[in-house]
Design a protein around this motif. Structure first.
Motif, PDB file in Angstrom:
ATOM      1  N   MET A  84      40.981  -1.824 -21.321  1.00  0.00           N
ATOM      2  CA  MET A  84      42.407  -1.727 -21.581  1.00  0.00           C
ATOM      3  C   MET A  84      43.184  -2.428 -20.473  1.00  0.00           C
ATOM      4  SD  MET A  84      43.062   2.091 -22.968  1.00  0.00           S
ATOM      5  CE  MET A  84      43.976   1.862 -24.456  1.00  0.00           C
ATOM      6  N   SER A  85      44.297  -3.010 -20.854  1.00  0.00           N
ATOM      7  CA  SER A  85      45.158  -3.671 -19.882  1.00  0.00           C
ATOM      8  C   SER A  85      46.506  -2.959 -19.832  1.00  0.00           C
ATOM      9  CB  SER A  85      45.331  -5.138 -20.268  1.00  0.00           C
ATOM     10  OG  SER A  85      45.911  -5.224 -21.543  1.00  0.00           O
ATOM     11  N   LEU A  86      47.335  -3.398 -18.915  1.00  0.00           N
ATOM     12  CA  LEU A  86      48.656  -2.792 -18.751  1.00  0.00           C
ATOM     13  C   LEU A  86      49.741  -3.761 -19.200  1.00  0.00           C
ATOM     14  CD1 LEU A  86      48.275  -1.171 -15.226  1.00  0.00           C
ATOM     15  CD2 LEU A  86      48.102  -0.042 -17.431  1.00  0.00           C
ATOM     16  N   CYS A  87      50.826  -3.194 -19.733  1.00  0.00           N
ATOM     17  CA  CYS A  87      51.980  -4.000 -20.139  1.00  0.00           C
ATOM     18  C   CYS A  87      52.648  -4.574 -18.890  1.00  0.00           C
ATOM     19  CB  CYS A  87      52.965  -3.142 -20.920  1.00  0.00           C
ATOM     20  SG  CYS A  87      54.514  -3.986 -21.318  1.00  0.00           S
ATOM     21  N   PRO A  88      52.959  -5.870 -18.875  1.00  0.00           N
ATOM     22  CA  PRO A  88      53.604  -6.461 -17.691  1.00  0.00           C
ATOM     23  C   PRO A  88      55.038  -5.991 -17.493  1.00  0.00           C
ATOM     24  CG  PRO A  88      53.396  -8.102 -19.433  1.00  0.00           C
ATOM     25  CD  PRO A  88      52.681  -6.882 -19.896  1.00  0.00           C
ATOM     26  N   THR A  89      55.651  -5.423 -18.528  1.00  0.00           N
ATOM     27  CA  THR A  89      57.045  -4.997 -18.424  1.00  0.00           C
ATOM     28  C   THR A  89      57.187  -3.529 -18.043  1.00  0.00           C
ATOM     29  OG1 THR A  89      57.641  -6.612 -20.092  1.00  0.00           O
ATOM     30  CG2 THR A  89      59.245  -4.891 -19.660  1.00  0.00           C
ATOM     31  N   CYS A  90      56.537  -2.638 -18.818  1.00  0.00           N
ATOM     32  CA  CYS A  90      56.739  -1.207 -18.589  1.00  0.00           C
ATOM     33  C   CYS A  90      55.540  -0.511 -17.960  1.00  0.00           C
ATOM     34  CB  CYS A  90      57.125  -0.513 -19.894  1.00  0.00           C
ATOM     35  SG  CYS A  90      55.796  -0.445 -21.117  1.00  0.00           S
ATOM     36  N   GLY A  91      54.386  -1.157 -17.924  1.00  0.00           N
ATOM     37  CA  GLY A  91      53.213  -0.576 -17.288  1.00  0.00           C
ATOM     38  C   GLY A  91      52.392   0.347 -18.167  1.00  0.00           C
ATOM     39  N   SER A  92      52.726   0.476 -19.445  1.00  0.00           N
ATOM     40  CA  SER A  92      51.962   1.320 -20.354  1.00  0.00           C
ATOM     41  C   SER A  92      50.601   0.691 -20.633  1.00  0.00           C
ATOM     42  CB  SER A  92      52.701   1.496 -21.688  1.00  0.00           C
ATOM     43  OG  SER A  92      53.938   2.104 -21.482  1.00  0.00           O
ATOM     44  N   GLU A  93      49.611   1.561 -20.956  1.00  0.00           N
ATOM     45  CA  GLU A  93      48.288   1.051 -21.296  1.00  0.00           C
ATOM     46  C   GLU A  93      48.310   0.412 -22.673  1.00  0.00           C
ATOM     47  OE1 GLU A  93      45.119   3.805 -20.865  1.00  0.00           O
ATOM     48  OE2 GLU A  93      45.628   4.274 -18.793  1.00  0.00           O
ATOM     49  N   LEU A  94      47.625  -0.727 -22.788  1.00  0.00           N
ATOM     50  CA  LEU A  94      47.575  -1.471 -24.044  1.00  0.00           C
ATOM     51  C   LEU A  94      46.144  -1.504 -24.566  1.00  0.00           C
ATOM     52  CD1 LEU A  94      49.695  -4.538 -22.924  1.00  0.00           C
ATOM     53  CD2 LEU A  94      50.482  -2.628 -24.297  1.00  0.00           C
ATOM     54  N   PRO A  95      45.963  -1.294 -25.872  1.00  0.00           N
ATOM     55  CA  PRO A  95      44.625  -1.439 -26.432  1.00  0.00           C
ATOM     56  C   PRO A  95      44.172  -2.895 -26.344  1.00  0.00           C
ATOM     57  CG  PRO A  95      46.169  -0.532 -28.056  1.00  0.00           C
ATOM     58  CD  PRO A  95      46.938  -0.874 -26.833  1.00  0.00           C
ATOM     59  N   ASP A  96      42.864  -3.103 -26.305  1.00  0.00           N
ATOM     60  CA  ASP A  96      42.337  -4.459 -26.240  1.00  0.00           C
ATOM     61  C   ASP A  96      42.761  -5.258 -27.467  1.00  0.00           C
ATOM     62  OD1 ASP A  96      41.103  -4.003 -23.835  1.00  0.00           O
ATOM     63  OD2 ASP A  96      39.230  -3.305 -24.750  1.00  0.00           O
ATOM     64  N   GLY A  97      43.182  -6.495 -27.253  1.00  0.00           N
ATOM     65  CA  GLY A  97      43.555  -7.390 -28.347  1.00  0.00           C
ATOM     66  C   GLY A  97      44.982  -7.239 -28.831  1.00  0.00           C
ATOM     67  N   SER A  98      45.764  -6.312 -28.255  1.00  0.00           N
ATOM     68  CA  SER A  98      47.143  -6.142 -28.722  1.00  0.00           C
ATOM     69  C   SER A  98      48.003  -7.293 -28.202  1.00  0.00           C
ATOM     70  CB  SER A  98      47.716  -4.805 -28.262  1.00  0.00           C
ATOM     71  OG  SER A  98      47.772  -4.757 -26.856  1.00  0.00           O
ATOM     72  N   THR A  99      48.964  -7.689 -29.007  1.00  0.00           N
ATOM     73  CA  THR A  99      49.848  -8.786 -28.615  1.00  0.00           C
ATOM     74  C   THR A  99      51.230  -8.295 -28.209  1.00  0.00           C
ATOM     75  OG1 THR A  99      50.441  -9.128 -30.926  1.00  0.00           O
ATOM     76  CG2 THR A  99      48.671 -10.491 -30.052  1.00  0.00           C
ATOM     77  N   TYR A 100      51.573  -7.039 -28.564  1.00  0.00           N
ATOM     78  CA  TYR A 100      52.859  -6.453 -28.194  1.00  0.00           C
ATOM     79  C   TYR A 100      52.648  -5.044 -27.691  1.00  0.00           C
ATOM     80  CZ  TYR A 100      55.034 -10.333 -30.583  1.00  0.00           C
ATOM     81  OH  TYR A 100      55.423 -11.594 -30.952  1.00  0.00           O
ATOM     82  N   CYS A 101      53.488  -4.624 -26.768  1.00  0.00           N
ATOM     83  CA  CYS A 101      53.428  -3.265 -26.233  1.00  0.00           C
ATOM     84  C   CYS A 101      54.048  -2.303 -27.233  1.00  0.00           C
ATOM     85  CB  CYS A 101      54.187  -3.208 -24.905  1.00  0.00           C
ATOM     86  SG  CYS A 101      54.296  -1.553 -24.188  1.00  0.00           S
ATOM     87  N   ALA A 102      53.365  -1.181 -27.486  1.00  0.00           N
ATOM     88  CA  ALA A 102      53.879  -0.192 -28.425  1.00  0.00           C
ATOM     89  C   ALA A 102      55.063   0.576 -27.835  1.00  0.00           C
ATOM     90  CB  ALA A 102      52.770   0.782 -28.818  1.00  0.00           C
ATOM     91  N   SER A 103      55.180   0.622 -26.509  1.00  0.00           N
ATOM     92  CA  SER A 103      56.267   1.366 -25.869  1.00  0.00           C
ATOM     93  C   SER A 103      57.566   0.576 -25.795  1.00  0.00           C
ATOM     94  CB  SER A 103      55.861   1.771 -24.444  1.00  0.00           C
ATOM     95  OG  SER A 103      54.746   2.613 -24.475  1.00  0.00           O
ATOM     96  N   CYS A 104      57.468  -0.661 -25.300  1.00  0.00           N
ATOM     97  CA  CYS A 104      58.709  -1.427 -25.087  1.00  0.00           C
ATOM     98  C   CYS A 104      58.855  -2.626 -26.023  1.00  0.00           C
ATOM     99  CB  CYS A 104      58.808  -1.900 -23.640  1.00  0.00           C
ATOM    100  SG  CYS A 104      57.592  -3.157 -23.181  1.00  0.00           S
ATOM    101  N   GLY A 105      57.780  -3.027 -26.706  1.00  0.00           N
ATOM    102  CA  GLY A 105      57.857  -4.133 -27.644  1.00  0.00           C
ATOM    103  C   GLY A 105      57.722  -5.508 -27.020  1.00  0.00           C
ATOM    104  N   HIS A 106      57.492  -5.576 -25.723  1.00  0.00           N
ATOM    105  CA  HIS A 106      57.361  -6.860 -25.034  1.00  0.00           C
ATOM    106  C   HIS A 106      56.033  -7.522 -25.388  1.00  0.00           C
ATOM    107  CE1 HIS A 106      56.782  -9.626 -21.621  1.00  0.00           C
ATOM    108  NE2 HIS A 106      58.100  -9.753 -21.708  1.00  0.00           N
ATOM    109  N   GLY A 107      56.030  -8.832 -25.524  1.00  0.00           N
ATOM    110  CA  GLY A 107      54.801  -9.577 -25.785  1.00  0.00           C
ATOM    111  C   GLY A 107      53.874  -9.498 -24.586  1.00  0.00           C
ATOM    112  N   THR A 108      52.572  -9.395 -24.825  1.00  0.00           N
ATOM    113  CA  THR A 108      51.617  -9.232 -23.736  1.00  0.00           C
ATOM    114  C   THR A 108      50.979 -10.534 -23.305  1.00  0.00           C
ATOM    115  OG1 THR A 108      49.859  -8.775 -25.310  1.00  0.00           O
ATOM    116  CG2 THR A 108      51.069  -6.889 -24.432  1.00  0.00           C
ATOM    117  N   ASN A 109      51.156 -11.605 -24.061  1.00  0.00           N
ATOM    118  CA  ASN A 109      50.560 -12.884 -23.712  1.00  0.00           C
ATOM    119  C   ASN A 109      51.664 -13.794 -23.193  1.00  0.00           C
ATOM    120  OD1 ASN A 109      49.136 -15.205 -23.425  1.00  0.00           O
ATOM    121  ND2 ASN A 109      48.368 -15.281 -25.516  1.00  0.00           N
ATOM    122  N   PRO A 110      51.795 -13.951 -21.869  1.00  0.00           N
ATOM    123  CA  PRO A 110      52.908 -14.742 -21.338  1.00  0.00           C
ATOM    124  C   PRO A 110      52.806 -16.227 -21.646  1.00  0.00           C
ATOM    125  CG  PRO A 110      51.409 -14.124 -19.573  1.00  0.00           C
ATOM    126  CD  PRO A 110      50.927 -13.435 -20.831  1.00  0.00           C
TER     127      PRO A 110
END
Length: 101
Positions: free
Chosen positions: A1-27
């Protein structure tokens, strides 16, 4: 699992958007919410001929020219609005002074 670069929430593997803040995870990949305008550029300078619009159409012309010019040349937009309001005020004072005749 990785962390969201914006809010720091845990992200499932392969996700492209954070479920908490909606920010894209692939810069590297451009997302739909990435602004396309280059905000580092200076605003476009507009012609002084825009002063004709509030002179001819008074307050309505001032409002229209303000909303057209506000992003490109804020000073010109403000001046057009002031001219339109001033001319409307002068016309109203003349009408009151002459008894609306």
């Amino acid at each position: 699992m990785s962390l969201c670069p914006t809010c720091g929430s845990e992200l499932p593997d392969g996700s492209t958007y954070c479920a908490s803040c909606g920010h894209g995870t692939n810069p590297k990949k451009e997302s739909w919410d990435t602004p396309r305008r280059d905000y580092g550029k200076s605003p476009r300078k507009r012609s002084a001929w825009w002063y004709i619009v509030p002179i001819l159409f008074s307050l309505l012309g001032g409002i229209v020219s303000f909303f057209i010019l506000r992003n490109d040349d804020p000073k010109l937009a403000k001046n057009c609005l002031i001219i339109g309001a001033s001319l409307s005020g002068i016309a109203l004072l003349i009408m009151i002074a002459t008894g609306f005749s």
